[in-house]
Design an enzyme around this catalytic site. Structure first.
Site, short mmCIF file in Angstrom:
data_model
loop_
_atom_site.label_atom_id
_atom_site.label_comp_id
_atom_site.label_asym_id
_atom_site.label_seq_id
_atom_site.Cartn_x
_atom_site.Cartn_y
_atom_site.Cartn_z
N LYS A 87 43.12 33.48 42.61
CA LYS A 87 43.34 35.17 42.95
C LYS A 87 45.01 35.43 42.31
O LYS A 87 45.08 36.11 41.37
CB LYS A 87 43.23 35.68 44.15
CG LYS A 87 41.69 35.50 44.71
CD LYS A 87 41.75 36.16 46.04
CE LYS A 87 42.38 35.62 47.23
NZ LYS A 87 41.80 34.48 47.47
N CYS A 176 41.52 42.95 61.68
CA CYS A 176 42.00 41.66 61.25
C CYS A 176 42.93 40.98 62.05
O CYS A 176 42.44 39.61 62.41
CB CYS A 176 42.78 42.03 59.84
SG CYS A 176 43.61 41.07 59.14
N MET A 177 43.89 41.46 62.79
CA MET A 177 45.02 40.55 63.44
C MET A 177 45.16 41.23 64.91
O MET A 177 46.12 40.67 65.59
CB MET A 177 45.95 40.00 62.89
CG MET A 177 46.77 40.56 61.80
SD MET A 177 47.37 42.12 61.74
CE MET A 177 47.74 42.82 63.06
N MET A 378 40.54 34.69 61.16
CA MET A 378 39.58 35.64 61.54
C MET A 378 38.42 35.33 62.51
O MET A 378 37.93 36.09 63.50
CB MET A 378 38.94 36.28 60.53
CG MET A 378 39.68 37.17 59.42
SD MET A 378 40.54 38.52 60.28
CE MET A 378 42.39 37.97 60.24
N GLY A 415 45.65 37.68 57.40
CA GLY A 415 44.90 37.94 56.28
C GLY A 415 45.42 38.83 55.11
O GLY A 415 45.27 38.52 53.99
N GLN A 416 46.08 39.59 55.56
CA GLN A 416 46.81 40.75 54.65
C GLN A 416 48.21 40.68 54.38
O GLN A 416 49.07 39.91 55.14
CB GLN A 416 46.49 42.13 55.18
CG GLN A 416 45.05 42.46 55.41
CD GLN A 416 44.90 43.99 55.62
OE1 GLN A 416 44.73 44.78 54.59
NE2 GLN A 416 44.60 44.25 56.82
#
Lengths: 793, 189
Positions: A87, A176-177, A378, A415-416
């Site tokens: 990515k 997400c978190m 997650m 995750g982000q």
């Protein structure tokens, strides 16, 4: 050999004798350094963090003619040391999809028409003002993102809390978190991990809890693999509900029944106590014990019905959950009694994990000669008891003293790209303020009102809607105006059928969506705003390991696209909140950040100065006297620690500056397979796609590698049902149905009775099937566990 | 038609055309162009990891793409992998973290991205007869033989003396840029 070649060859070999001295090499490097950063191909190179995941890899971005033409891994970044994943290597392409949004577009019947920025901003300001006047502060909302920059999130939070007096600002990071936030807050009274990525080189045993690191944090997994290559004694344990590419490199694969990780962690604690592996001196000095509300009838799962799992309001009573817990003090003695329920035999029965593996895990955690790093993302956070599971993993480290030291830490992965920097540090959750402060604490509001220079009482003490409630309130029309930035909820919210799916002509709700491409979310918008992405604007992200990273604008955005923070500021100014954003139009990034930084200084959350961020590959907070902190709470590393050795959990004033060990029991998941829906559905991501694929699917190489969603089916289940590789399979839950091609023995291999579906495909929405049950404390929904049936389509 | 077949056809037709020409230099140029074209078609930009140009053969990548390259009977030549020294890209590495198969030639939506083109350059020589410096960075390609030797090497960058093994004894890397620029020096429009 041709004569020309012979001559060439002779010339080369003659010169070969003149070996190159060190001095020559230094001179060569000096010349290049002095020639600046324009390379021989005319590219100007500058640093930026990667746009995609929470790892925060350093990227060098090559620009020519106002266009990003190449990237490479930044060898100077301590995060990735020059390596990227597929990515990251294909980052440039995400900016240049043909359908980039370029102009503000207003809904006009079933179409959209282009309007000017002035019209768009005036319209948003008037809609917010009307809603505030007619329906109050609960009727306006902003749904943001862990992909917001620090500036975006800070502008949104300040605009809402100090301007409109509303706390209805919440991000997709709730999905997400949020469980990790509540986990760290309940145990240390301060969010975010104590360790850092150097744990990957320092640790001996890496215990992955429901975490497919090889695909989701590939560059970090590479660091563990490199450690293992150099040190063959390094071990990786993959505790999971399906085999993944991560499993291929694991020394032990521990497969558990979905949701039973709570029992497994308690089983390990049971054995640590039974084996005498409790670090009693550490516990006496640094740990207190707490116990909360464990009554499943009172807690529920955030849905309807007597047990809180129904999705039908007719099943009443209404959803039961609220902020907070009813904590009471506990003790090591009580823990020992509590753990009697978690004998290896019983845990094995609940979880399906062999007793030998439970014992093996307990020996790893208990072995003081080896560094132990627990990793999760997650699988643990998107869990109907996600906060409890976060607590239990940290409990394993507290009981053994394996915390806040190099190579021994509970290291929660995000995750982000700015879930930490923006959501957790700036505080864009509905109940948060910057630097670990909450809106419902008087003293915290006073600090914020002082820094923001607004009258006392400006900030609303009542937390706003969290994400799940925000969309339920929108569906009820309790929210009248909602602004969505940098996220795609009409793909990601669980149980999508509960979302509004069409806009009646007399709809009194107004939805604004800022994004860079058309998505199922922009399709619901009344007003679409085109945003600048990544290096089309200046920004700051904060990654998993507390590293704050800055980048410059490098290319112009397309059309009339603007950055999200600018959009917010312009609306705020039109609503009479100019005083909140007093900086000059051509220089507001640095002064805005420096104002935010005031919140963090002296509170153990000290982010680096803007100028230092420009000059470095990011800095790990707390940054004191210009020096970063690799290990929080650790003597010798953290300047806030007032001890000469060991650890000092100085943020937890309420706990006597100790950490809290929480006793947390096993609860069953909200929905479990039965005769009608006999299989588990678990959902997640895939290496090649970022979240809903709105960016990565527009990159040809990534789309061509994984062009559509699929369902992973166990080979034995497939045989039973006549399913072949590629067969179209109908997957149904109580909430909906989706058809997907089958993948058998592909990259992920679920056990019998489990299927896995990635969520990136907007044409095959798996979240129509998922259940909107959520964690009782964090309000984070559980995407990993619901019951489905599969059949040939 | 999948990407691999298209490439094979493109190369094949170029070779067919060049075969008609009589001048050796012309042929050399055409072959160089075609090998460069094949290389470029597999990459988003010069420096991007190539996509995998063959089907999944059900074995580990390093089985064929080892440090020296392998001639696989019936399939062709598997070039050596160029980055066996890169940190984190060791023997336990995951090739498919960066290199992916293309299972379709379709696009989700069109994309106008044009990456920086490959432009082979000669290294600088201190004097006539001195060994040229390396005209590119070594990042992710420390194993020189992967690209500069063997049947899969682009014809215009093939080394004439692969037997000497230690390339770095005579050729130095100079294409190193500073990691960070001072603020506000970017060419922002």
């Amino acid at each position: 050999m041709k004569r020309r070649d012979l001559l060439k060859s002779l010339a080369w070999s003659g010169a070969g004798i003149a070996a190159v001295s060190c001095r020559d090499q230094e001179e060569a490097a000096r010349l290049v350094a002095e020639s600046g950063d324009v390379d021989q191909r005319g590219l100007t190179w500058q640093k930026a963090p990667c746009r995609f995941c929470g790892t925060g890899c350093g990227v060098q971005v090559g620009v020519a003619d106002g266009v990003v033409q190449a990237v490479r891994g930044d060898e100077a970044s301590p995060v990735n040391k020059g390596l990227l994943c597929v990515k990251g290597y294909h980052l440039p392409g995400f900016l240049y999809g043909e359908d980039r949004l370029r102009y503000p577009m207003l809904r006009d019947g079933s179409n959209y028409r282009r309007i000017s920025w002035d019209e768009a901003l005036d319209l948003i300001a008037s809609k917010f003002r009307e809603a505030l006047d007619a329906h109050g502060d609960r009727s306006v909302a902003m749904y943001g993102s862990g992909q917001w920059t620090v500036h975006d999130g800070y502008a949104a939070s300040k605009f809402f809390r100090a301007g409109m007096g509303s706390n209805n600002v919440d991000p997709n990071a709730r999905l997400c978190m949020a469980s990790a936030v509540v986990g760290f807050m309940t145990q240390f009274k301060s969010d975010e991990p104590m360790g850092c990525y150097e744990d990957f080189e320092e640790g001996d045993d890496f215990i992955l809890w429901g975490n497919n690191m090889a695909e989701m944090h590939p560059v970090l997994y590479s660091r563990i693999l490199e450690n293992k290559r150099k040190n063959p004694s390094v071990r990786i344990v993959d505790i999971a509900t399906r085999r993944t590419p991560t499993t291929d490199y694991a020394d032990m694969y521990v497969q558990f029944t979905p949701g039973s990780d709570l029992a497994l962690a308690n089983g390990i604690l049971h054995l640590l106590v039974a084996n005498g592996d409790v670090d009693e001196a550490f516990v006496r000095e640094n740990v207190i014990f707490k116990r909360g509300n464990e009554n499943i009838e009172e807690i529920g799962f955030g849905c309807w019905g007597p047990d809180g799992t129904s999705t039908n309001p007719a099943d009443g009573p209404a959803e039961r959950y609220g902020f907070g817990d009813t904590a009471r003090n506990s003790s090591l003695e009580e823990l020992e009694r509590f753990l009697e329920d978690y004998s290896p035999a019983r845990v094995s029965e609940i979880s399906g994990v062999p007793v030998a593996q439970i014992r093996s895990l307990a020996r790893m955690y208990g072995d003081q000669s080896r560094g132990t790093v627990s990793l999760w993302c997650m699988g643990v956070n998107q869990h109907s008891r996600g906060t409890w599971m976060n607590n239990l993993i940290t409990d394993l480290h507290l009981l053994t003293g394996k915390i806040s030291r190099p190579g021994s830490n509970p290291l929660s992965l995000t995750g982000q790209p700015s879930a930490c920097g923006t959501v957790r540090e700036v505080g864009t959750l509905a109940h948060r303020l910057p630097a670990d402060m909450n809106v419902n604490v008087d003293a915290h509001r006073a600090i914020a009102e002082d820094i923001w220079n607004v009258p006392a009482g400006t900030i609303n003490p009542r937390p706003g809607y969290h994400t799940m409630d925000m969309f339920r309130a929108l569906a009820r029309s309790d929210i009248k105006v909602m602004w969505i930035q940098v996220t795609n909820p009409w793909v990601t919210i669980p149980n999508l059928n509960r979302m509004i799916s069409e806009r009646p002509d007399d709809d009194d709700r107004f939805i604004i969506v800022s994004d860079i491409y058309p998505t199922p979310t922009t399709a619901m918008a009344d007003l679409i705003l085109p945003s600048a992405a990544w290096v089309e604007r200046e920004g700051v992200f904060g990654n998993t390991e507390r590293r704050t990273q800055h980048w410059n604008q490098m290319v112009p955005p397309p059309g009339e696209a603007t950055e999200d923070a600018w959009q917010i500021i312009q609306v705020a100014k039109r609503m009479g909140y100019e005083h909140l954003f007093p900086w000059p139009e051509d220089n507001w990034h640095e002064p805005m950040y420096e104002e935010y930084r005031e919140f963090t200084l002296g509170r153990g959350k000290d982010v680096a100065a803007y100028q230092q961020l420009r000059e470095t590959p990011g800095m790990l907070w707390p940054v004191v006297d210009g020096k970063e902190t690799r290990y929080r709470y650790a003597a010798g590393y953290d300047p806030y620690v007032q001890k000469s050795s060991g650890v000092h959990f100085y943020k937890a004033k309420d706990y006597g500056e100790k950490a809290a060990f929480w006793l947390r029991p096993y609860h069953r998941p909200a929905e479990v397979p039965d005769d009608e829906y006999p299989m588990w559905l678990t959902t997640g991501r895939t290496l090649e796609h970022w979240h809903t694929g709105s960016m990565t699917r527009r990159i040809p190489q990534l789309h061509q590698a994984v062009p559509q969603g699929y369902v992973e089916v166990n080979r034995a289940d497939a045989l039973d049902l006549g399913i072949n590789e590629g067969s179209m399979v109908k997957v149904s839950s109580r909430r909906g149905t989706v058809d997907l091609p089958a993948m058998i023995d592909g990259r992920g291999r679920p056990p019998r009775g489990t299927v896995f579906v990635p969520f990136f495909d907007e044409n095959r929405l798996i979240n129509v099937l998922t259940l909107d049950a959520m964690d009782n404390l964090s309000k984070e929904p559980d995407y990993k566990k619901c019951a489905v049936r599969i059949e040939l389509a | 038609m999948n990407r691999q077949r298209r490439l094979t056809l493109a190369v094949g037709s170029l070779l067919a055309v060049t075969a008609c020409l009589s001048q050796p230099e012309q042929i050399e140029r055409e072959i160089a162009a075609s090998s460069a074209e094949v290389r470029a078609a597999r990459r988003a930009y010069d420096g991007a990891p190539p996509v995998i140009p063959h089907d999944n053969l059900g074995t580990t990548c390093a089985e064929c793409h080892d440090e020296r390259g392998v001639n696989v009977p019936g399939l062709g030549y598997a070039p050596a992998q160029p980055h066996n020294e890169t940190s984190g890209v060791g023997e336990t590495a995951r090739c498919r973290q960066c290199h992916v198969f293309a299972v379709t030639g379709a696009q989700f939506v069109g994309n106008s991205f044009v990456g920086v083109a490959q432009a082979p350059r000669s290294g600088a020589r201190a004097t006539d007869g001195a060994p040229p410096t390396m005209p590119h960075r070594l990042q992710m390609r420390e194993n020189c033989v992967a690209c500069h030797t063997g049947p899969a090497a682009r014809t215009d960058i093939v080394s004439e003396h692969p037997e000497r093994e230690n390339c770095k004894q005579c050729h130095v890397e100079v294409a190193v840029t500073r990691s960070f620029v001072p603020p506000n020096t970017a060419g922002v429009e």
